[in-house]
Design an enzyme around this catalytic site. Structure first.
Site, PDB file in Angstrom:
ATOM      1  CG  HIS A   1      -6.640  -0.482  -8.015  1.00  0.00           C
ATOM      2  ND1 HIS A   1      -7.287   0.731  -8.052  1.00  0.00           N
ATOM      3  CD2 HIS A   1      -6.335  -0.704  -6.719  1.00  0.00           C
ATOM      4  CE1 HIS A   1      -7.360   1.235  -6.823  1.00  0.00           C
ATOM      5  NE2 HIS A   1      -6.797   0.394  -6.000  1.00  0.00           N
TER       6      HIS A   1
ATOM      7  CG  HIS B   1      -2.254   0.623   1.000  1.00  0.00           C
ATOM      8  ND1 HIS B   1      -2.554   1.896   1.409  1.00  0.00           N
ATOM      9  CD2 HIS B   1      -3.365   0.170   0.391  1.00  0.00           C
ATOM     10  CE1 HIS B   1      -3.806   2.188   1.086  1.00  0.00           C
ATOM     11  NE2 HIS B   1      -4.315   1.160   0.465  1.00  0.00           N
TER      12      HIS B   1
HETATM   13  O1  LIG Z   1      -5.451  -2.281  -3.650  1.00  0.00           O
HETATM   14  C1  LIG Z   1      -6.322  -1.458  -3.372  1.00  0.00           C
HETATM   15  O2  LIG Z   1      -7.565  -1.674  -3.432  1.00  0.00           O
HETATM   16  C2  LIG Z   1      -5.873  -0.074  -3.075  1.00  0.00           C
HETATM   17  O3  LIG Z   1      -4.567  -0.042  -2.548  1.00  0.00           O
HETATM   18  C3  LIG Z   1      -6.833   0.726  -2.225  1.00  0.00           C
HETATM   19  O4  LIG Z   1      -6.696   0.374  -0.888  1.00  0.00           O
HETATM   20  C4  LIG Z   1      -6.543   2.178  -2.432  1.00  0.00           C
HETATM   21  O5  LIG Z   1      -6.491   2.438  -3.808  1.00  0.00           O
HETATM   22  C5  LIG Z   1      -7.629   3.042  -1.839  1.00  0.00           C
HETATM   23  O6  LIG Z   1      -8.833   2.859  -2.604  1.00  0.00           O
HETATM   24  C6  LIG Z   1      -7.203   4.491  -1.879  1.00  0.00           C
HETATM   25  O7  LIG Z   1      -8.207   5.300  -1.309  1.00  0.00           O
HETATM   26 MG   LIG Z   2      -3.461  -1.511  -3.580  1.00  0.00          MG
END
Ligand SMILES: O=C(O)[C@H](O)[C@@H](O)[C@@H](O)[C@H](O)CO
Ligand SMILES: [Mg+2]
Length: 382
Positions: free
Chosen positions: A285, A185
């Site tokens: 993602h 992260h």
């Molecule tokens: O892998 C994932 O989903 C992401 O790291 C997620 O935790 C972030 O993009 C979050 O949405 C940022 O506000």
């Molecule tokens: Mg992520």
């Protein structure tokens, strides 16, 4: 056909829907948003509407190039998320006009179903075992969790041991009956990525995501030399031009562009193809809403190297609304044994419940991620 109107709706939990109307009554939906900067992206969408109103929505490629190039400045999370949501809506319109799902317009299915995974554990990865047990009953066998809490640029063996102990507990509880990705992260700096990856090696996670921040991408090949764990990244890269450097340098085994941040279907379809040429897997993602997920699936189902799809059902961010709360055809998003079928309705295959969207947009939250701090008071990566 001509574009007549763009309307944006900020809705819980932290999403932004875009409705593009045309003079022939066909409507397309997109999801332009950067989590925590929804209003900024919304402003960018309406600035870009100057290039869209009165124009033919079928000319997606030309509209995309104009939105990307005509403003001189380009790229980055805000502009590419605005373009992404507009692009999604234009593909939705095109599919509805032609009466075909978007994946048919991109060449048709390369697979019959798509593997999805589920988040467990939240911001501070506790209760992971409990969440995995619950989700396994729902047929999931692949998960993702945060790897650490706050971590200093150089931190203690104790912090590393705490992170590893959680992973050891999962393998102890479930063996190889499940797979999981570990999301660093962006909380892990380069000096700590090596010891953490080495300590996690014995537990063979499916991947480690954002092993360092995207602005440290030059570390990826060095880290990849250091570990057999596949490295994944992409949610904070916004175009082919960001990803090309990663492909050239190597080190990343899985790219994770976000269909609502990286220029939409038009751009991510090209990124998937670039990835395939470098033998890199594609795993979009998507901690966001139903239009974003449908856009991911449109590219997943036509990309040979698509391996895993993130979806936000039950994710810790979805406070106040869930993935399918604004969708009339929720049954089309059914997940069976960790797989989802193609969305076969024309366009993106999402039937938005506009009344619910309008109602929810009357009093939307203006979501922000928390500001974390280290014990010494300095800002910590969240
Ligand atoms: O892998 C994932 O989903 C992401 O790291 C997620 O935790 C972030 O993009 C979050 O949405 C940022 O506000
Ligand atoms: Mg992520």
């Amino acid at each position: 056909m001509r574009i007549t109107k763009l309307t944006t709706y900020a809705v819980p939990p932290r999403w932004m829907f875009l409705k593009i109307e045309t003079d022939e009554g066909v409507v397309g939906w997109g999801e332009p948003v950067i989590e925590g900067r929804a209003r900024t992206v919304e402003a960018a969408v309406h600035e870009l509407s100057d290039y869209l109103i009165g124009h033919d929505p079928s000319r997606i490629n030309d509209l995309w190039q104009v939105m990307y190039r005509a403003g001189f400045y380009r790229g980055g999370p805000i502009l590419m998320s605005a373009i992404a949501g507009i692009d999604q809506a234009l593909w939705d319109i095109k599919g509805k006009v032609l009466g075909r799902p978007v994946y048919e317009l991109l060449g048709g299915l390369v697979r019959d179903k798509m593997k999805v995974y589920s988040w467990v554990g939240g911001d501070r990865p506790a209760d992971v075992i409990r969440d995995i047990k619950r989700l396994r009953e729902g047929g999931f066998d692949t998960f993702k969790m945060n790897g650490t809490e706050e971590l200093a640029i150089v931190d203690s063996a104790r912090k590393v041991d705490e992170a590893v102990a959680r992973i050891a507990e999962i393998r102890e509880a479930f063996g190889n009956d499940i797979e999981f990705g570990i999301d660093f992260h962006g909380r892990v700096a380069a000096p700590m990525a090596k010891p953490l990856l080495r300590a996690l090696e014995p537990y063979r996670p499916l991947f480690v995501e954002e092993p360092v921040l995207a602005e440290q991408a030059e570390q990826y090949p060095r880290l990849a030399e250091h570990t057999s764990i596949p490295l994944a990244a992409g949610e904070r890269m916004y175009s082919r031009f960001d990803f090309k450097r990663v492909f050239q340098a190597g080190g990343i085994s899985i790219v994770q562009p976000d269909l609502s941040h990286a220029g939409g279907i038009t751009e991510c379809f090209k990124i998937a193809s670039m990835a395939e040429a470098h033998d890199v897997a594609f795993a979009p993602h998507c901690p966001l809403g139903p239009v974003a997920l449908a856009s991911c699936l449109a590219v997943d189902f036509v990309s040979h190297n698509a391996v895993l799809q993130e979806q936000s059902m039950g994710i810790h961010y979805n406070q106040g609304a869930e993935l399918l709360d604004f969708v009339k055809n929720a049954e089309d998003f059914h997940i069976e044994n960790g797989f989802i079928q193609p969305l076969g309705k024309p366009g993106l295959g999402v039937e938005i419940d506009e009344e619910r969207v309008i109602e929810a947009a009357k009093n939307p939250p203006d979501w922000r991620n928390p500001v974390w701090r280290h014990a010494d008071g300095s800002v910590a990566e969240w």
